[in-house]
Enzyme design. Structure first.
Site, PDB file in Angstrom:
ATOM      1  N   ARG A   1     -10.811 -10.541 -22.858  1.00  0.00           N
ATOM      2  CA  ARG A   1     -12.374 -10.533 -22.958  1.00  0.00           C
ATOM      3  C   ARG A   1     -12.714  -9.162 -23.272  1.00  0.00           C
ATOM      4  O   ARG A   1     -13.351  -8.964 -24.214  1.00  0.00           O
ATOM      5  CB  ARG A   1     -12.787 -11.453 -22.340  1.00  0.00           C
ATOM      6  CG  ARG A   1     -12.967 -12.882 -22.522  1.00  0.00           C
ATOM      7  CD  ARG A   1     -13.161 -13.762 -21.364  1.00  0.00           C
ATOM      8  NE  ARG A   1     -14.561 -13.739 -20.977  1.00  0.00           N
ATOM      9  CZ  ARG A   1     -15.039 -14.142 -19.787  1.00  0.00           C
ATOM     10  NH1 ARG A   1     -13.985 -14.207 -18.750  1.00  0.00           N
ATOM     11  NH2 ARG A   1     -16.191 -14.047 -19.566  1.00  0.00           N
TER      12      ARG A   1
ATOM     13  N   ARG B   1     -21.798 -10.748 -31.322  1.00  0.00           N
ATOM     14  CA  ARG B   1     -20.519 -10.134 -30.704  1.00  0.00           C
ATOM     15  C   ARG B   1     -19.925  -9.047 -31.410  1.00  0.00           C
ATOM     16  O   ARG B   1     -18.920  -8.361 -31.170  1.00  0.00           O
ATOM     17  CB  ARG B   1     -19.616 -11.198 -30.348  1.00  0.00           C
ATOM     18  CG  ARG B   1     -19.963 -12.108 -29.184  1.00  0.00           C
ATOM     19  CD  ARG B   1     -19.540 -11.180 -27.890  1.00  0.00           C
ATOM     20  NE  ARG B   1     -18.972 -12.133 -26.752  1.00  0.00           N
ATOM     21  CZ  ARG B   1     -19.271 -13.184 -26.066  1.00  0.00           C
ATOM     22  NH1 ARG B   1     -20.633 -13.372 -25.950  1.00  0.00           N
ATOM     23  NH2 ARG B   1     -18.345 -13.472 -25.161  1.00  0.00           N
TER      24      ARG B   1
ATOM     25  N   ARG C   1     -17.403 -15.120  -9.951  1.00  0.00           N
ATOM     26  CA  ARG C   1     -18.549 -15.804 -10.191  1.00  0.00           C
ATOM     27  C   ARG C   1     -18.330 -17.450 -10.179  1.00  0.00           C
ATOM     28  O   ARG C   1     -17.317 -18.052 -10.333  1.00  0.00           O
ATOM     29  CB  ARG C   1     -18.608 -15.576 -11.802  1.00  0.00           C
ATOM     30  CG  ARG C   1     -19.685 -16.375 -12.525  1.00  0.00           C
ATOM     31  CD  ARG C   1     -20.044 -15.726 -13.812  1.00  0.00           C
ATOM     32  NE  ARG C   1     -19.029 -15.789 -14.865  1.00  0.00           N
ATOM     33  CZ  ARG C   1     -19.399 -15.168 -16.228  1.00  0.00           C
ATOM     34  NH1 ARG C   1     -20.486 -14.602 -16.402  1.00  0.00           N
ATOM     35  NH2 ARG C   1     -18.496 -15.268 -17.129  1.00  0.00           N
TER      36      ARG C   1
HETATM   37  P1  AMP Z   1     -19.828 -15.845 -22.671  1.00  0.00           P
HETATM   38  O1  AMP Z   1     -20.094 -17.057 -22.077  1.00  0.00           O
HETATM   39  O2  AMP Z   1     -20.814 -15.129 -23.826  1.00  0.00           O
HETATM   40  O3  AMP Z   1     -18.851 -14.806 -21.819  1.00  0.00           O
HETATM   41  O4  AMP Z   1     -18.694 -16.611 -24.003  1.00  0.00           O
HETATM   42  C1  AMP Z   1     -17.270 -17.261 -23.662  1.00  0.00           C
HETATM   43  C2  AMP Z   1     -16.464 -17.379 -24.690  1.00  0.00           C
HETATM   44  O5  AMP Z   1     -17.376 -17.982 -26.023  1.00  0.00           O
HETATM   45  C3  AMP Z   1     -16.292 -16.080 -25.477  1.00  0.00           C
HETATM   46  O6  AMP Z   1     -14.849 -15.318 -24.737  1.00  0.00           O
HETATM   47  C4  AMP Z   1     -15.753 -16.379 -26.815  1.00  0.00           C
HETATM   48  O7  AMP Z   1     -14.510 -16.961 -26.839  1.00  0.00           O
HETATM   49  C5  AMP Z   1     -16.772 -17.499 -27.198  1.00  0.00           C
HETATM   50  N1  AMP Z   1     -18.135 -16.989 -27.966  1.00  0.00           N
HETATM   51  C6  AMP Z   1     -19.456 -16.898 -26.946  1.00  0.00           C
HETATM   52  N2  AMP Z   1     -20.218 -16.065 -28.108  1.00  0.00           N
HETATM   53  C7  AMP Z   1     -19.737 -15.838 -28.989  1.00  0.00           C
HETATM   54  C8  AMP Z   1     -19.894 -15.190 -30.254  1.00  0.00           C
HETATM   55  N3  AMP Z   1     -21.240 -14.724 -30.657  1.00  0.00           N
HETATM   56  N4  AMP Z   1     -18.996 -15.015 -31.275  1.00  0.00           N
HETATM   57  C9  AMP Z   1     -17.585 -15.397 -31.221  1.00  0.00           C
HETATM   58  N5  AMP Z   1     -17.224 -16.128 -29.909  1.00  0.00           N
HETATM   59  C10 AMP Z   1     -18.143 -16.364 -28.780  1.00  0.00           C
END
Ligand code: AMP
Length: 221
Positions: A171, A88, A127
């Site tokens: 986000r 990220r 979603r």
């Molecule tokens: P996602 O399902 O990929 O949209 O991730 C949901 C949330 O999980 C994000 O908004 C972050 O809070 C956390 N998250 C997921 N992947 C990461 C990562 N590689 N680094 C830091 N936080 C993460």
């Protein structure tokens, strides 16, 4: 084969990763899914991560990277993996490279699913996610056959708590801040391929498959 799917929330990384993982016999590793599982099981990691996730902030690098190292060392990654949601930021990208180097391997392809803002907002606000198998649906674009039940496994569908307008904005702001250095990093390494992810999932998948085949062909030369 080791693939990274990059792109904003709502780009369809999870949807594409699930299909690709099946087609290519690769492990699908979603750091978001792993974190949500930890939160729902109230593990030590989950308790630490919850607050960051609810705010739409990134969970600290050291926590996520530790979790990823453990996941990557599992036997189902032997044939390769698809990373969805990691890296990220630049620190994570460098940590990933270091980690792979110690295993004498590297990332093959980085696919950047470029998505426009109206499409992102429309996808995220509608979603629905299956609580059992994690499959994604959409209230309008891809509604389930039975109301709020998964077509694949019959599990209940839910809306992610961070898919609300305020957290989506946060986000996206985090994504915008972190994404340019990442694109530059993989661009310089000549691993980056950009494709438009505004299109229907099937069209995006076809494009991804072409890129993978092109890469495999280039290895044969
Ligand atoms: P996602 O399902 O990929 O949209 O991730 C949901 C949330 O999980 C994000 O908004 C972050 O809070 C956390 N998250 C997921 N992947 C990461 C990562 N590689 N680094 C830091 N936080 C993460």
């Amino acid at each position: 084969m080791k693939i990274i799917l990059l792109g904003p929330p709502g780009a369809g990384k999870g949807t594409q990763a699930k299909i690709l993982a099946k087609k290519k016999n690769l492990a699908h590793i979603s750091t978001g899914d792993l974190l949500r599982q930890n939160v729902s099981e109230s593990t030590g990691l989950g308790e630490k991560a919850r607050n960051f996730m609810d705010r739409g902030a990134l969970v600290p690098d050291e926590l996520v990277t530790q979790m990823l190292i453990q996941r990557i060392s599992q036997p189902d990654t032997k044939n390769g993996f698809i990373l969805d949601g990691y890296p990220r930021n630049l620190t994570q990208a460098k940590e990933l490279d270091e980690m792979l180097k110690t295993h004498d391997t590297r990332i093959d392809l980085v696919l950047y699913l470029d998505t426009s803002m109206p499409v992102i907002i429309q996808r995220l606000t509608g979603r629905l996610v299956c609580s059992q198998c994690g499959l994604n649906f959409h209230i309008k674009n891809m509604p389930p056959k039975k109301d709020m039940l998964c077509d694949n496994c019959g599990g209940e569908l839910y809306q992610r708590t961070d898919d609300n307008e305020q957290t989506i904005k946060k986000r996206l702001a985090v994504y915008k801040k972190e994404f340019s250095p990442l694109i530059e990093y993989y661009g310089k390494k000549r691993k980056l391929h950009r494709l438009s992810a505004d299109k229907e999932a099937e069209e995006v998948l076809n494009k991804i498959m072409q890129l993978i085949e092109g890469y495999n062909d280039s290895l044969k030369v």
